[in-house]
Design a protein around this motif. Sequence first.
Motif, PDB file in Angstrom:
ATOM      1  N   LEU A 193      56.510 128.203   5.894  1.00 42.46           N
ATOM      2  CA  LEU A 193      55.775 127.935   4.657  1.00 42.46           C
ATOM      3  C   LEU A 193      54.300 128.260   4.793  1.00 42.46           C
ATOM      4  O   LEU A 193      53.707 128.900   3.910  1.00 42.46           O
ATOM      5  CB  LEU A 193      55.954 126.469   4.248  1.00 42.46           C
ATOM      6  N   PHE A 194      53.692 127.831   5.877  1.00 38.14           N
ATOM      7  CA  PHE A 194      52.248 128.000   6.032  1.00 38.14           C
ATOM      8  C   PHE A 194      51.864 129.309   6.707  1.00 38.14           C
ATOM      9  O   PHE A 194      50.684 129.602   6.865  1.00 38.14           O
ATOM     10  CB  PHE A 194      51.665 126.821   6.824  1.00 38.14           C
ATOM     11  N   GLY A 195      52.839 130.091   7.098  1.00 40.94           N
ATOM     12  CA  GLY A 195      52.534 131.383   7.706  1.00 40.94           C
ATOM     13  C   GLY A 195      51.939 131.250   9.091  1.00 40.94           C
ATOM     14  O   GLY A 195      51.130 132.079   9.501  1.00 40.94           O
ATOM     15  N   GLY A 196      52.303 130.223   9.831  1.00 42.07           N
ATOM     16  CA  GLY A 196      51.765 129.996  11.162  1.00 42.07           C
ATOM     17  C   GLY A 196      51.473 128.535  11.367  1.00 42.07           C
ATOM     18  O   GLY A 196      51.975 127.662  10.654  1.00 42.07           O
ATOM     19  N   GLU A 197      50.656 128.249  12.389  1.00 43.30           N
ATOM     20  CA  GLU A 197      50.280 126.873  12.665  1.00 43.30           C
ATOM     21  C   GLU A 197      49.505 126.298  11.484  1.00 43.30           C
ATOM     22  O   GLU A 197      48.649 126.958  10.900  1.00 43.30           O
ATOM     23  CB  GLU A 197      49.437 126.806  13.927  1.00 43.30           C
ATOM     24  N   TYR A 198      49.832 125.047  11.110  1.00 48.41           N
ATOM     25  CA  TYR A 198      49.145 124.403   9.984  1.00 48.41           C
ATOM     26  C   TYR A 198      47.628 124.389  10.212  1.00 48.41           C
ATOM     27  O   TYR A 198      47.175 124.120  11.317  1.00 48.41           O
ATOM     28  CB  TYR A 198      49.657 122.963   9.823  1.00 48.41           C
ATOM     29  N   PRO A 199      46.806 124.690   9.189  1.00 48.10           N
ATOM     30  CA  PRO A 199      47.171 124.981   7.793  1.00 48.10           C
ATOM     31  C   PRO A 199      47.461 126.456   7.513  1.00 48.10           C
ATOM     32  O   PRO A 199      47.759 126.800   6.371  1.00 48.10           O
ATOM     33  CB  PRO A 199      45.927 124.530   7.033  1.00 48.10           C
ATOM     34  N   GLY A 200      47.386 127.325   8.510  1.00 51.42           N
ATOM     35  CA  GLY A 200      47.692 128.731   8.293  1.00 51.42           C
ATOM     36  C   GLY A 200      46.680 129.426   7.402  1.00 51.42           C
ATOM     37  O   GLY A 200      45.600 128.898   7.103  1.00 51.42           O
ATOM     38  N   HIS A 201      47.047 130.639   6.968  1.00 51.25           N
ATOM     39  CA  HIS A 201      46.153 131.430   6.127  1.00 51.25           C
ATOM     40  C   HIS A 201      46.846 131.967   4.866  1.00 51.25           C
ATOM     41  O   HIS A 201      46.242 132.737   4.121  1.00 51.25           O
ATOM     42  CB  HIS A 201      45.598 132.620   6.923  1.00 51.25           C
ATOM     43  N   ASP A 202      48.092 131.573   4.643  1.00 46.27           N
ATOM     44  CA  ASP A 202      48.862 132.175   3.548  1.00 46.27           C
ATOM     45  C   ASP A 202      49.269 131.183   2.458  1.00 46.27           C
ATOM     46  O   ASP A 202      49.802 131.596   1.433  1.00 46.27           O
ATOM     47  CB  ASP A 202      50.142 132.823   4.097  1.00 46.27           C
ATOM     48  N   ILE A 203      49.024 129.888   2.681  1.00 44.87           N
ATOM     49  CA  ILE A 203      49.627 128.902   1.786  1.00 44.87           C
ATOM     50  C   ILE A 203      49.103 129.016   0.362  1.00 44.87           C
ATOM     51  O   ILE A 203      49.858 128.900  -0.603  1.00 44.87           O
ATOM     52  CB  ILE A 203      49.416 127.480   2.347  1.00 44.87           C
ATOM     53  N   VAL A 204      47.809 129.273   0.182  1.00 42.19           N
ATOM     54  CA  VAL A 204      47.257 129.374  -1.175  1.00 42.19           C
ATOM     55  C   VAL A 204      47.849 130.573  -1.897  1.00 42.19           C
ATOM     56  O   VAL A 204      48.244 130.474  -3.072  1.00 42.19           O
ATOM     57  CB  VAL A 204      45.725 129.445  -1.135  1.00 42.19           C
ATOM     58  N   ALA A 205      47.920 131.719  -1.224  1.00 42.17           N
ATOM     59  CA  ALA A 205      48.478 132.919  -1.863  1.00 42.17           C
ATOM     60  C   ALA A 205      49.946 132.714  -2.223  1.00 42.17           C
ATOM     61  O   ALA A 205      50.406 133.143  -3.295  1.00 42.17           O
ATOM     62  CB  ALA A 205      48.313 134.121  -0.941  1.00 42.17           C
TER      63      ALA A 205
END
Length: 493
Positions: A193-205
């Motif tokens: 979901l988050f595109g990696g370790e939280y918070p990631g870089h993809d969640i908003v998109a």
Amino acid sequence: MSTRELPGRGERVADWFDGRLGIHTLGRKYLRKVFPDHWSFLLGEICLYSFVVLILTGVYLTLFFHPSMNEVTYHGTYVPLNGVRMSEAYASTLDISFDVRGGLLMRQVHHWAALVFVAGMLTHMMRHFFTGSFRKPREVNWVFGWSLLLLALFEGLFGYSLPDDLLSGTGMRFVNGALLSVPVVGTYLSMFLFGGEYPGHDIVARFYSLHILVIPGIMAALVVAHLILVVYHKHTQFAGPGRTERNVVGTPFMPVYLAKAGGFFFLVFGALALMAAVASINPVWSYGPYRADQVSTGAQPDWYLGFAEGLVRIMPGWEITLWGHTLVLGVLIPIVVFPLLLVLIGVYPFLEARVTGDKGEHHLLDRPRNRPVRTGIGAAWISLYLVLLAGGGNDIVATRLHLSINTVTWAIRIAVFVVPVAVFVVTRRICLGLQLRDRERVLHGRETGVIKRLPHGEYVEVHEPLSQAELHTLTAHQRPGELVRHEPRGNPR
């Protein structure tokens, strides 16, 4: 010799479309469709008009919002945050609020419309629940409405997460914790979901795509299907003189109902605009940009997700280890109970039909007092929801009432099991009492308050007979299955 006048251009265009689409036949059939006139039917219109406002304001906001978590340094109108590192999503939200003409108003109209939309749907469904309009042949339409409510909850979650402020980030931390509690695959779900370790870089998109494209598209399709079934099955109506299971008494769609509906749309739009203009909501500049090492004090989700957080807050922090895996029951149990509470609403029409053996079609609505068990169940569900909503703000409740948070939490834990049962019993008894009062009114008439002395000295109250319309309303219903007492043969009463 008479000459025939040639049809005008508008008539020729109408004839062209009618020959290919049959619009004249459709219009003659559906534009004169009758709609019952009752205030409770406006609840569905509030939902529809709020959804339209959400679409209009959402389109405006997409023109200026940047769904990116790339870090930038803010240099804008809001001086307290100048020079602060933040995501593009948060910076564009500040620009919309302070630099785009009408941007703050549009943001607030959008947010208030979302709250009213969910509130309207919940109230609308409860009206259908208590009056029994979900019964055959409208079970599928009930499921459509339930699906809209479920999607709206997640649409709201995705929406208020987009600004990437500290409040919405705290909500994302809650979502991440819920995903991690899933046995075996929780870590994979979080990473996906988050595109990696939280918070990631993809969640908003990713949330942006779901918020403006996927979920609104599904909801729009469900709204259209919902309205088509409403037209196909015809409107339900309350019992009254001249109203039967085979007809509808009311006003035609054209021109009476259309004029009322058009005026009501502008009333709803105006009310939302007034709320947005005078009542601030979600001031993201006060929270600051999200950072994973910070938590917003007193963070509360929007009201419609408060009961989900309440489940987590009142749950004891239990953990068990099985086969080398740690199960965080303090989070896992609430995320299992949360959908079960919603599923209970969705499948209730089928459960009631199965338990009561009711296979007939119903177009007349029930009075809630005439269905005491169903009314008690609905009241119990609402009471449970309100108790859990209070649990979602147990820190605020403790602060305002100057109590220990442990005291508040334990009180809510006990109330979760006690209050719904008590509400069910009390509501059912109230419904039975109202039925007895209706029976007395039918038998003896309405009390006038006039005391009369009889020739032999006795004092009695004068009762006024009910009108035929009132008698029809009080007696035009079937006895509920749970209240029918089957007498043995040969023992007539």
